[in-house]
Write an enzyme that holds these catalytic residues in place. Structure first.
Site, PDB file in Angstrom:
ATOM      1  N   CYS A  57      -2.525 -58.499  18.153  1.00 51.92           N
ATOM      2  CA  CYS A  57      -3.077 -59.849  18.061  1.00 51.92           C
ATOM      3  C   CYS A  57      -2.723 -60.504  16.733  1.00 51.92           C
ATOM      4  CB  CYS A  57      -4.593 -59.801  18.218  1.00 51.92           C
ATOM      5  SG  CYS A  57      -5.104 -59.162  19.824  1.00 51.92           S
ATOM      6  N   ASP A  58      -2.504 -59.690  15.691  1.00 53.70           N
ATOM      7  CA  ASP A  58      -2.203 -60.224  14.375  1.00 53.70           C
ATOM      8  C   ASP A  58      -0.712 -60.514  14.179  1.00 53.70           C
ATOM      9  OD1 ASP A  58      -4.806 -60.039  13.685  1.00 53.70           O
ATOM     10  OD2 ASP A  58      -4.611 -58.256  12.450  1.00 53.70           O
ATOM     11  N   SER A 116      -3.949 -56.959   7.628  1.00 56.85           N
ATOM     12  CA  SER A 116      -4.660 -57.315   8.852  1.00 56.85           C
ATOM     13  C   SER A 116      -5.545 -58.529   8.616  1.00 56.85           C
ATOM     14  CB  SER A 116      -5.524 -56.143   9.327  1.00 56.85           C
ATOM     15  OG  SER A 116      -4.733 -55.017   9.624  1.00 56.85           O
ATOM     16  N   GLU A 121      -9.386 -52.654   8.900  1.00 53.13           N
ATOM     17  CA  GLU A 121      -9.638 -52.251  10.301  1.00 53.13           C
ATOM     18  C   GLU A 121      -8.763 -51.043  10.641  1.00 53.13           C
ATOM     19  OE1 GLU A 121      -7.452 -52.480  12.892  1.00 53.13           O
ATOM     20  OE2 GLU A 121      -5.892 -53.804  12.151  1.00 53.13           O
ATOM     21  N   PRO A 122      -9.316 -50.083  11.398  1.00 50.46           N
ATOM     22  CA  PRO A 122      -8.640 -48.807  11.591  1.00 50.46           C
ATOM     23  C   PRO A 122      -7.609 -48.775  12.711  1.00 50.46           C
ATOM     24  CG  PRO A 122     -10.786 -48.738  12.636  1.00 50.46           C
ATOM     25  CD  PRO A 122     -10.676 -50.096  11.984  1.00 50.46           C
ATOM     26  N   GLN A 127      -1.713 -48.293  16.206  1.00 51.62           N
ATOM     27  CA  GLN A 127      -0.759 -49.164  16.905  1.00 51.62           C
ATOM     28  C   GLN A 127       0.661 -48.915  16.422  1.00 51.62           C
ATOM     29  OE1 GLN A 127      -2.705 -52.801  15.830  1.00 51.62           O
ATOM     30  NE2 GLN A 127      -3.906 -52.927  17.711  1.00 51.62           N
ATOM     31  N   GLY A 196     -11.278 -63.470  24.991  1.00 46.22           N
ATOM     32  CA  GLY A 196     -10.137 -63.337  24.089  1.00 46.22           C
ATOM     33  C   GLY A 196      -9.762 -61.883  23.902  1.00 46.22           C
ATOM     34  N   GLY A 201     -12.864 -58.263  18.074  1.00 42.64           N
ATOM     35  CA  GLY A 201     -13.640 -58.348  19.299  1.00 42.64           C
ATOM     36  C   GLY A 201     -13.530 -57.073  20.118  1.00 42.64           C
TER      37      GLY A 201
END
Length: 431
Positions: A57-58, A116, A121-122, A127, A196, A201
């Site tokens: 998403c980033d 990020s 965030e882990p 990923q 989303g 989220g």
């Protein structure tokens, strides 16, 4: 002397991320999980056989290694554009295109979760590793990129071990779960809707599922993204157009679209609350900027917590997180410097080897011509080794083609007394 050092693969990175591009363009460029193998094959066909694809998403970025990193970065943009059906120039206007040390540094920062949207965030490291496994499984070449990725994993591990940077995002999800329990009780009887597909989220939804949430649904303006999110979270998905008709069915709404618009406004929530007959709704707005109209805060029975609200509860303050982030950045900078220094040292290996081979050949010639006369042999060797450099130095001085001060400093550096021991001793047959 070896002439092909410049032909070795060099790091590159190309694509879009949340710092360089608009969400709309990034969303258009997003590569679904099922399509990633095909994109990797297109990259290989374009000559980028040492590459991985990061599609989150980033960011949507290609990381790889190639003898011509600038050309490789441009080719990667062309491949991404072709897959998305977008003009390459539209992407280039917002693209992040890096090479060599800058590309290595960026990847290390990504792996350490310093690039990020939510620092610390882990998920991002997992990923990257998943993208790495996919590329290897498809037979993409391992080489320079493999070394870079392993070093990036090491840097990320040091950041996690030596700082508390990972505690913030995890506790944010835990705080959201705690607040939902305070309002609704046992999560087994709670229904939640994820709007989303933002990383935060998904983290909140996943934490709630781990805490017992059984009824979860996902929606997204792009149906394929909704299906992907549902697959990742192991839940149901629904049509985004039905949001107004089904909002009243959910006790918890996790807003994670982040498009800059207000997906949930006051009239929409008023209608949902009326159908719920005063049963409260807990709304978690993880999007930046927010998806929920601030006016929803004024509604009775609508409990809205934005990302900053959760963060304030989860941490002693933003200063504490920034302290950890600064410590993490320091670790990453040192890890990048160490990696690049090691790479430069390895790159010098063929040059040093070639120099040694040339000197040994001259030594053998001098010994053969001297017929056992050591004094003659050493004189011949010194004359032959110094003839070429001496002649070129004089010519350069005469034509002003060389900075003699710089040349002198280089010679002093290379031949200074007491230079560090390189592992060879007098009498070593390889000397």
């Amino acid at each position: 002397m070896p002439k092909d050092r410049a032909q070795s693969a060099r790091p590159f990175l190309a694509g879009l991320n949340h710092r360089t591009s608009s969400l709309g363009l990034r969303d258009q460029l997003f590569v679904e999980e099922d399509d990633q193998p095909a994109v990797l094959m297109r990259l290989r066909q374009a000559g980028l056989d040492e590459a991985i694809l990061l599609a989150t998403c980033d960011r949507v970025e290609v990381v790889g290694a190639h003898p011509d990193p600038d050309k490789a970065a441009s080719s990667a943009i062309d491949v991404l554009a072709a897959h998305a059906g977008i003009e390459p120039q539209r992407i280039r206007e917002q693209a992040n295109m890096l090479s060599d040390g800058a590309a290595v540094s960026h990847l290390f920062h990504i792996a350490s979760s310093l690039e990020s949207l939510v620092v610390g965030e882990p998920q991002v490291l997992g990923q990257i590793k998943a993208s790495h496994r996919l590329a290897r499984g498809l037979g993409m070449r391992a080489g320079v990129l493999e070394h870079i990725l392993q070093a990036a994993y090491g840097a990320a591990k040091r950041v996690r071990t030596d700082t508390g940077i990972g505690e913030g995002p995890v506790s944010i999800a835990a705080v959201a779960t705690m607040l939902v329990k305070d309002l609704h009780g046992d999560l087994a009887g709670v229904s939640a809707l994820l709007v989303g597909a933002g990383d935060m989220g998904e983290m909140v939804a996943e934490d709630m599922k781990d805490a017992g949430l059984a009824n979860l649904a996902a929606i997204h303006p792009r149906p394929r993204r909704a299906r992907r999110t549902a697959q990742v979270l192991g839940c149901n998905h629904a049509d985004f157009e039905d949001l107004g008709n089904m909002l009243h069915k959910f006790d918890v709404v996790i807003a994670a679209l982040g498009g800059g618009g207000r997906i949930i406004d006051k009239p929409l929530m008023q209608a949902a609350l009326k159908l719920r007959r005063r049963r409260p709704v807990f709304i978690i707005d993880t999007a930046v900027p927010g998806d929920v109209d601030p006016a929803v805060h004024d509604l009775e029975d609508a409990y809205v917590y934005g990302f900053n609200d959760l963060e304030r509860i989860a941490m002693d303050g933003l200063a504490g997180r920034e302290t950890e982030a600064e410590a993490a950045r320091g670790i990453v900078v040192r890890e990048v410097e160490a990696f690049l220094a090691g790479r430069r040292e390895r790159d010098a290996g063929p040059l040093v080897g070639g120099l040694r081979t040339a000197f040994e050949a001259e030594r053998d010639r001098a010994l053969a011509e001297a017929g056992g006369d050591a004094k003659k042999a050493t004189r011949l060797l010194i004359n032959r080794l110094l003839h070429g450099p001496s002649t070129r130095l004089r010519q350069a001085a005469a034509t002003a083609d060389m900075d003699l001060d710089a040349a002198e400093r280089l010679l002093d550096h290379l031949f200074q007394p007491g230079a560090p021991d390189d592992g060879f001793k007098d009498g070593d047959e390889n000397t």
